[in-house]
Scaffold this motif. Structure first.
Motif, mmCIF file in Angstrom:
data_model
loop_
_atom_site.group_PDB
_atom_site.id
_atom_site.type_symbol
_atom_site.label_atom_id
_atom_site.label_comp_id
_atom_site.label_asym_id
_atom_site.label_seq_id
_atom_site.Cartn_x
_atom_site.Cartn_y
_atom_site.Cartn_z
ATOM 1 N N GLU A 197 0.830 -1.204 0.000
ATOM 2 C CA GLU A 197 0.000 0.000 0.000
ATOM 3 C C GLU A 197 0.870 1.262 0.000
ATOM 4 N N LEU A 198 1.958 1.228 0.751
ATOM 5 C CA LEU A 198 2.847 2.388 0.779
ATOM 6 C C LEU A 198 3.569 2.563 -0.551
ATOM 7 N N LEU A 199 4.023 1.450 -1.146
ATOM 8 C CA LEU A 199 4.734 1.553 -2.420
ATOM 9 C C LEU A 199 3.834 2.093 -3.520
ATOM 10 N N LEU A 200 2.557 1.710 -3.536
ATOM 11 C CA LEU A 200 1.640 2.151 -4.587
ATOM 12 C C LEU A 200 1.431 3.658 -4.572
ATOM 13 N N SER A 201 1.608 4.303 -3.404
ATOM 14 C CA SER A 201 1.400 5.749 -3.309
ATOM 15 C C SER A 201 2.689 6.526 -3.171
ATOM 16 N N ALA A 202 3.850 5.844 -3.163
ATOM 17 C CA ALA A 202 5.128 6.510 -2.923
ATOM 18 C C ALA A 202 5.783 6.908 -4.232
ATOM 19 N N GLU A 203 6.725 7.851 -4.125
ATOM 20 C CA GLU A 203 7.547 8.218 -5.266
ATOM 21 C C GLU A 203 8.709 7.227 -5.390
ATOM 22 N N LYS A 204 9.327 7.181 -6.565
ATOM 23 C CA LYS A 204 10.383 6.207 -6.820
ATOM 24 C C LYS A 204 11.575 6.402 -5.891
ATOM 25 N N PHE A 240 -13.961 5.162 -10.779
ATOM 26 C CA PHE A 240 -14.494 6.243 -9.948
ATOM 27 C C PHE A 240 -13.822 7.591 -10.190
ATOM 28 N N VAL A 241 -12.598 7.608 -10.694
ATOM 29 C CA VAL A 241 -11.895 8.879 -10.898
ATOM 30 C C VAL A 241 -11.369 8.949 -12.316
ATOM 31 N N ARG A 242 -11.369 10.177 -12.848
ATOM 32 C CA ARG A 242 -10.801 10.392 -14.177
ATOM 33 C C ARG A 242 -9.290 10.569 -14.081
ATOM 34 N N ASN A 243 -8.861 11.231 -13.004
ATOM 35 C CA ASN A 243 -7.436 11.520 -12.875
ATOM 36 C C ASN A 243 -7.122 11.673 -11.398
ATOM 37 N N ILE A 244 -5.928 11.257 -10.992
ATOM 38 C CA ILE A 244 -5.450 11.431 -9.623
ATOM 39 C C ILE A 244 -3.988 11.842 -9.691
ATOM 40 N N SER A 245 -3.620 12.900 -8.945
ATOM 41 C CA SER A 245 -2.263 13.445 -9.036
ATOM 42 C C SER A 245 -1.947 14.205 -7.759
ATOM 43 N N ASN A 246 -0.694 14.734 -7.734
ATOM 44 C CA ASN A 246 -0.221 15.570 -6.619
ATOM 45 C C ASN A 246 -0.443 14.893 -5.266
ATOM 46 N N LEU A 247 0.069 13.675 -5.137
ATOM 47 C CA LEU A 247 -0.057 12.949 -3.870
ATOM 48 C C LEU A 247 1.012 13.462 -2.911
ATOM 49 N N LYS A 248 0.587 14.138 -1.853
ATOM 50 C CA LYS A 248 1.508 14.683 -0.861
ATOM 51 C C LYS A 248 1.378 13.901 0.428
ATOM 52 N N PRO A 249 2.448 13.221 0.876
ATOM 53 C CA PRO A 249 2.359 12.409 2.099
ATOM 54 C C PRO A 249 2.079 13.272 3.318
ATOM 55 N N ILE A 250 1.660 12.632 4.382
ATOM 56 C CA ILE A 250 1.267 13.340 5.591
ATOM 57 C C ILE A 250 2.492 13.977 6.245
ATOM 58 N N GLN A 251 2.293 15.180 6.751
ATOM 59 C CA GLN A 251 3.359 15.891 7.437
ATOM 60 C C GLN A 251 2.754 16.869 8.424
ATOM 61 N N ASP A 255 0.981 25.068 12.323
ATOM 62 C CA ASP A 255 -0.037 25.320 13.346
ATOM 63 C C ASP A 255 -0.265 24.123 14.260
ATOM 64 N N GLY A 256 0.572 23.084 14.178
ATOM 65 C CA GLY A 256 0.444 21.926 15.064
ATOM 66 C C GLY A 256 -0.483 20.849 14.552
ATOM 67 N N THR A 257 -1.019 21.014 13.339
ATOM 68 C CA THR A 257 -1.862 19.983 12.750
ATOM 69 C C THR A 257 -1.042 19.156 11.765
ATOM 70 N N ALA A 258 -1.584 18.005 11.377
ATOM 71 C CA ALA A 258 -0.964 17.161 10.357
ATOM 72 C C ALA A 258 -1.949 16.984 9.219
ATOM 73 N N SER A 259 -1.454 16.911 7.989
ATOM 74 C CA SER A 259 -2.365 16.820 6.841
ATOM 75 C C SER A 259 -1.668 16.140 5.681
ATOM 76 N N PHE A 260 -2.490 15.543 4.798
ATOM 77 C CA PHE A 260 -1.995 15.081 3.506
ATOM 78 C C PHE A 260 -3.004 15.492 2.443
ATOM 79 N N GLU A 261 -2.539 15.599 1.184
ATOM 80 C CA GLU A 261 -3.345 16.142 0.094
ATOM 81 C C GLU A 261 -3.326 15.198 -1.090
ATOM 82 N N VAL A 262 -4.395 15.264 -1.891
ATOM 83 C CA VAL A 262 -4.458 14.517 -3.140
ATOM 84 C C VAL A 262 -5.435 15.235 -4.065
ATOM 85 N N ASP A 263 -5.105 15.312 -5.340
ATOM 86 C CA ASP A 263 -5.987 15.898 -6.348
ATOM 87 C C ASP A 263 -6.723 14.768 -7.057
ATOM 88 N N MET A 264 -8.075 14.785 -6.998
ATOM 89 C CA MET A 264 -8.888 13.741 -7.635
ATOM 90 C C MET A 264 -9.998 14.395 -8.444
#
Length: 1242
Positions: A197-204, A240-251, A255-264
């Protein structure tokens, strides 16, 4: 117009308060609410005044919540009368009070629908109704329930949402990653699903790190398998999706919060989105981010998952699924680290560097830095530094500007700290020019960070040793334990050609991650040779092999095996193996058996077996193995040498590099290519990292260092270090940065001061700019002047100067420059002026005398001092003091002396008493003070009233306001009285008195207001009066009929009836104009006639004549009265009347409104004109009214009447000017009026 439509209630049976419409109405009007999603139906049109239909100001918000939690919806409604609020659901009843509770809070006006201990069967679409007699408002809201655990005996529950009639089961969602409590024990060689699961969403670039983390070493197999899984995953995602990109891992964010992003780009925007943590569904919200820990925010096609209030148990694998397909997986790791020393607030001056420093509790290779909530990276603006022990972290903000001020923060794991950067403007910078960059640094911790880090390092080492001891004890306990009853099967015997090292027994105690395991790969084991010997020294605890048990069982066993060693070329080396019993063994190198030969000696001493290499050579490198029976051990021997520099290159590198400030410095050092070579650069024993203004280039045969835009602080010792497993070598150079020297050190001391000599001393500058100071330049300025004069220069070995060109009693300022080949330094100036000789002050002047006093000015004079003590006086300084105070205030500065012996003091307050004193100023300064003056009050002297340039005659047109302004002077202020023809004035006449002026105002003046007005001003000194004649008149009416009569040849007597205004206006006269047929031009032949006849001369026969008669007064001319034609066909003898009756024409009529008033709605503060047209004969009197009150005499309204055009002007309208305005016109024949409304908008 409202569009009417038939509205049927869209509520299904059991959803609304009743099956039929609540009030039995079937026809309504659709209305639009300000709140999206609210449906409003209005029953009555139009609504009664003050009444309104229901509406929502706050609607319920959709909620996704875990089973067993407390769920609630809140709504706020408005309407008059107060609406009735009810709740319902699509597929069920809400009458069970144990599961559904409705509440109302009158304080906040909130209606609450509560569901304690919510269950999965309560997932549905809910409706909120607000109804009164004038309409109803409806809003829907969805409740999603997340089931906990798996229930075998329970049928699947449909979700509240349905698309195209197909319900989706969202209540029993399960991730492909099972929760830890449900995971079965994996078999040997089985890979954790989390790995894929991690490899499928990770960069090379992260593949190698993830493989190392999960222990996968076969990269070819991993890549092949990963490509297959990626293809399958992409096919699943395409549904379910036409395109998925800009996968940003959690960090972690600033402001003390953690977040991750994805464009779908979702094919169906209504597709359900689910979040998992370690295989467990996470409840989240899209709107109540302040009440629920997890939040999913959508911005266009970007989906941002965030969580707040981070805790250590928040670490784990987070996954984002659309329906049943995984879109993104990211692993959130939280290191156990905290701040021992937090960053502190920094106050820096513009163009200075600012430093933030902190110390961590555990080594951390890199922390995150944020500036004003934006991540900061190494570059030209920011320099991020980490100490060797990775405990001290430092952020340097270079060349601070005012825009850099703000909050900066450091984040390590889930811990963070922040502090302000305050940047102050450089007050010393020249105006209009950019100041030079400063070499100083601001900030940094006040604590000794190095000491704190060393103490923490000692603490960490101690903890590590304690853990090692625990592991060693566990090993010993495992070794001492009795063997099991059934002995294990013996290991198969290995042939000597392929010996294999036995495995170490596993320890019972779990080894902490900070301690290296006892068995490591050979490539990771290194030794260092003890100086002066050829024997390698193994690192503590590394490479040691203990074959358990140590008890003699009669079978051979290895108690101390081989390890990897590094041997210096040309030095001896020894390999030793210790057995538990005395036995034979065989040595191998790279699979070939070894025997004692030239250069190699194999010996055996009891249980000890040794192989000695007398002189190590390059071909001695290899893998050495010792085999005894079925026991074997092996180690790798690497032969090499310490890195070396070429002597010529070393000599060239040792030469110092000399540059100027702002230039780049470059260092290059060649070296022979080697493996495992580490190249490091140091400045003043501190390692230099690549980034910012530093560029380090590493090539196989050389390394280069480039320092950009060097400052004086960059000067120092530059060192390059080459290090390999055999040792290290260093080469040293020096960087010299040339600049102007620093200013000489102060303060400037006065060594001698006489009437003809001033000698000053100073100290050399701290910084000579990299080159020796050659000389000092001295300049002088006389106190009170602007010009600086160069006196000369002195050599660098002298730090004093004697000024022989001074005048006794005068003060001087000095400034000194240090000079080197790069230029002049900044200046060192004297703090105070230095006087030549002794200070000689002037004697006291005479006491100030008061020449005159008024409320704005007091004029003084004084006499010069009788004794100036031989020094010329250049001016005076005047001081004042208020009565009943002790503070004397100087009225002029010493460097701005009063040159005369008189002065007008204008800085006074009316009615306040003052006293004054004065001192004489010479070159030494202000002298002795004079005696104070007598107390004087700032007020005007008493005087009898007198009028200033008054007018004695004023003419005013009837119908407009008459204003008589009289200016006067008097002290004390007089009492003003106005009279009309020696009688008191009427009440409607306004009197406005201000300081120095009195004004009489007659609103809408009439002819009867004509009179002689007298103003009387009287005070305690005397009395004065003045008469003003006010004439209220209008343009005169035309004279009566004109008659012509010739009594004498060549003359014609012109007579006319008087104008109707002749009796009313004693200043009325007549003017006669003549026109003849020859010239055909009208010309005035008589003016200012007070009679009704005139004799025209030079009347010639045969020519036609016409005459016009005008009435004239102060307002102008009337319309003319035309005479009959006199000339060729005219009778010279007046014809007698034939007795016919003549008809009189009457022009009198009552008032009438020609143009009425109009409605006005001006904004507040704007000007306003309001006009109407009135006619009538005689001319009517016009009055203006506001809400029934006459405003003709109100000064806020300027009212005029010009030929029947009545106007009112308001300069700035106010809210209280709103109301009904009415104009009333009255004459002797009747009355007319019109009205309008004025509305002032905010």
């Amino acid at each position: 117009m409202f569009r009417r439509s038939v509205v049927t209630d869209g509520t299904a049976t059991g959803q609304g308060p009743a099956d039929d419409n609540f009030y039995g109405k079937e026809v309504g009007i659709k209305k639009k609410s300000k709140v999206p999603g609210v449906m409003i139906t209005q029953f009555i049109e139009p609504l009664p005044e003050g009444m309104s239909h229901p509406d929502f100001t706050r609607k319920p918000i959709a909620l996704t919540i875990q089973e067993g939690k407390f769920a609630f919806f809140k709504a706020i409604v408005t309407g008059d009368p107060t609406p009735t609020v009810t709740w319902s659901r699509n597929n069920g009843d809400v009458s069970d009070t144990s599961r559904y509770q409705t509440k109302y809070d009158p304080t906040s006006n909130e209606h609450t629908f509560e569901m304690p201990n919510v269950m999965p069967d309560q997932a549905d679409t809910y409706k909120c109704f607000a109804i009164n007699e004038y309409g109803q408002a409806i809003v829907t809201v969805i409740l999603n329930i997340i089931e906990v655990g798996y229930k075998k005996n329970k049928a699947p529950q449909p979700a509240a949402e349905a698309t195209n009639g197909n319900f989706k089961n969202v209540l029993k969602r399960r991730s492909k990653i099972l929760p830890k409590s449900e995971q079965s024990e994996r078999k040997d060689g089985e890979i954790d699903p989390k790995f894929w699961e991690l490899l499928l969403s990770a960069e090379k670039k992260d593949y190698e790190r993830i493989c190392a983390e999960f222990g996968v070493t076969d990269f070819r197999w991993m890549l092949k398998k990963l490509n297959e899984k990626k293809k399958e995953r992409e096919e699943e995602q395409a549904e379910f999706v036409r395109n998925i990109s800009n996968l940003k891992p959690i960090q972690v964010n600033a402001d003390g919060t953690a977040s991750f992003e994805v464009d779908m780009d979702l094919i169906d925007p209504s597709s359900s989105i689910f979040l998992y943590k370690d295989g467990v569904m996470v409840p989240y919200t899209k709107e109540l981010g302040d009440k629920i820990k997890h939040n999913l925010k959508q911005v266009g096609k970007k989906y941002i998952f965030s969580m707040k209030d981070l805790m250590p148990d928040d670490a784990g694998l987070y996954q984002l699924d659309v329906e049943d397909v995984n879109m993104f997986s990211t692993d959130f790791k939280i290191p156990m680290v905290d701040f021992l020393v937090k960053i502190q607030e920094v106050k820096a001056i513009e163009r200075e560097d600012a430093v933030f420093e902190c110390v961590l509790s555990n080594p951390f290779s890199k922390i995150l830095w944020f500036g004003k909530n934006l991540p900061l990276e190494q570059g030209e603006k920011y320099d991020i530094q980490v100490s060797e022990d990775k405990l001290i972290h430092r952020l340097v903000v270079k060349d601070c500007m005012v825009v850099d001020k703000g909050i900066y923060s450091a984040c390590a794991g889930i811990k963070s700290c922040n502090a302000w950067l305050v940047v102050e403007a450089d007050k010393e910078a020249p105006k209009g020019k950019k100041s030079a960059r400063k070499t100083t640094r601001a900030g940094g911790s006040s604590m000794d960070l190095q000491k704190v880090a060393q103490e923490q390092q000692v603490k960490l080492v101690k903890e590590r040793e304690e853990r090692k001891e625990q592991i060693q004890i566990a090993k010993e306990e495992a070794a001492a334990a009795p063997p099991p009853e059934t002995p294990p099967a013996p290991a198969p015997t290995k042939t000597p050609a392929e010996p294999e090292a036995p495995k170490d027994p596993e320890p019972i105690v779990k080894e902490p991650p900070v301690v290296e395991p006892p068995v490591v790969s050979p490539a990771s084991i290194t030794t260092a040779e003890e100086p002066g010997s050829g024997h390698p020294i193994e690192e503590a605890g590394v490479g040691e092999r203990l074959d358990e048990p140590l008890v003699d069982t009669g079978e051979p066993g290895i108690t101390c095996g081989l390890s990897d060693i590094y041997c210096h070329r040309g030095q001896p080396a020894e390999l030793a193996v210790t057995m538990n019993i005395e036995c034979e063994g065989t040595w191998f190198k790279d699979g070939e058996q070894l025997n004692s030969a030239a250069g190699i000696n194999i010996t055996k001493d009891g249980t000890s077996h040794k192989l000695t290499i007398q002189t190590c050579k390059d071909n001695d490198s290899g893998v050495y193995r010792f085999v005894s029976g079925d026991q074997s051990t092996q180690g790798k021997v690497t032969v090499g040498g310490v890195p070396e520099f070429d002597p010529d290159d070393l000599h060239k590198f040792s030469k110092p590099v000399i540059i100027r400030v702002g230039q780049n410095a470059a260092f290059k050092m060649p070296f022979p290519p080697q493996e495992s070579l580490v190249v490091s650069w140091f400045k003043d024993c501190t390692e230099i990292k690549d980034g910012g203004g530093v560029k380090i280039v590493r090539e196989p045969n050389h390394s280069r260092l480039l320092l950009r835009d060097c400052l004086r602080t960059d000067a120092g010792e530059i060192k390059i270090q080459l290090k390999n497993p055999f040792g290290s070598v260093e080469a040293t150079s020096k960087l010299i940065v040339l600049d102007r020297p620093g200013p000489p050190e102060g303060p400037v001391e006065t060594a001698e001061s006489t009437s003809s000599i001033i000698e000053i001393k100073w100290n050399p500058p701290k910084d000579d700019g990299g080159s020796a100071v050659t000389n000092y330049v001295i300049e002088r300025q006389q106190a009170g002047q602007c010009l600086w004069t160069k006196l000369g220069d002195v050599s660098a070995d002298r730090t004093s100067f004697r000024d022989r060109n001074v005048m006794h009693g005068k003060k001087y300022n000095y400034r000194i420059y240090a000079e080197n080949p790069e230029g002049l330094s900044d200046t060192l100036e004297t703090a105070d002026s230095i006087m030549a000789g002794i200070m000689i002050l002037s004697g006291p002047p005479g006491a100030p005398q008061v020449v005159s006093a008024s409320k704005t000015c007091i004029k003084l004079t004084w006499t010069p001092p009788e004794d100036d003590r031989g020094v010329p006086i250049i001016g005076y300084q005047l001081e004042k003091r208020k009565k009943d105070t002790n503070q004397w205030i100087a009225l002029n500065a010493v460097n701005e002396p009063i040159e005369d012996v008189k002065y007008a003091v204008k800085d006074v307050t009316e009615g306040t008493e003052y006293e004054f004193r004065v001192s004489a100023i010479n070159e030494s300064g202000p002298g002795d003070l004079s005696p104070p003056s007598a107390m004087v009050c700032a007020k005007n002297p008493n005087m009898r009233p007198c009028f200033k340039n008054p007018e004695d005659f004023i003419v005013v047109r009837a119908g407009i306001s008459a204003r008589v302004k009289i200016c006067y002077e008097a002290e004390p202020p007089p009492e003003i009285t106005w009279l009309k023809d020696n009688e008191p004035i009427s009440p409607w006449i306004n009197i406005i008195n201000t300081e120095g002026m009195s004004q009489l105002v007659i609103p809408s003046s009439k002819r009867s207001d004509s009179a002689i007005y007298t103003i009387i001003a009287k005070n305690s000194v005397g009395e004065a009066s003045f008469d003003i004649e006010v004439r209220v008149t209008d343009e005169p009416k035309s004279p009566g009929p004109v008659e012509l009569e010739q009594t004498v040849h060549g003359k014609v007597l012109v007579s006319w009836a008087p104008s109707p205004d002749q009796e009313l206006d004693d200043r009325l006269f007549y003017m006669v104009s003549q026109h003849d047929s020859n010239t055909r031009v009208w010309k005035t032949i008589a003016d200012r006639l007070l009679t009704n006849t005139y004799t025209a001369n030079n009347i010639l026969p045969g020519i036609e004549y016409h005459f016009r008669i005008y009435a004239k007064n102060d307002m102008g001319l009337s319309d003319p009265s035309q005479s009959p034609t006199w000339g060729v066909n005219s009778n010279r003898v007046q014809n007698t009347s034939n007795g016919g009756n003549s008809t009189e024409v009457c022009f009198e009529r009552p008032p009438s409104i020609l143009v009425p008033l109009k409605v006005h709605t001006p904004p507040k503060g704007y000007q306003l004109y309001m006009t109407c047209a009135v006619r009538g004969c005689p001319t009517p009197t016009v009055s203006w009214y506001l809400n029934g009150i006459c405003i003709n005499s109100d000064n806020n309204y300027y009212i005029t009447n010009s030929f029947g055009v009545c106007s009112m002007y308001i300069m700035r309208v106010r809210p209280n000017d709103s109301g009904e305005y009415r104009v009333v016109a009255v004459n002797s024949l009747g009355k007319a009026e019109c009205s309008t409304k004025l509305i002032v908008k905010d």
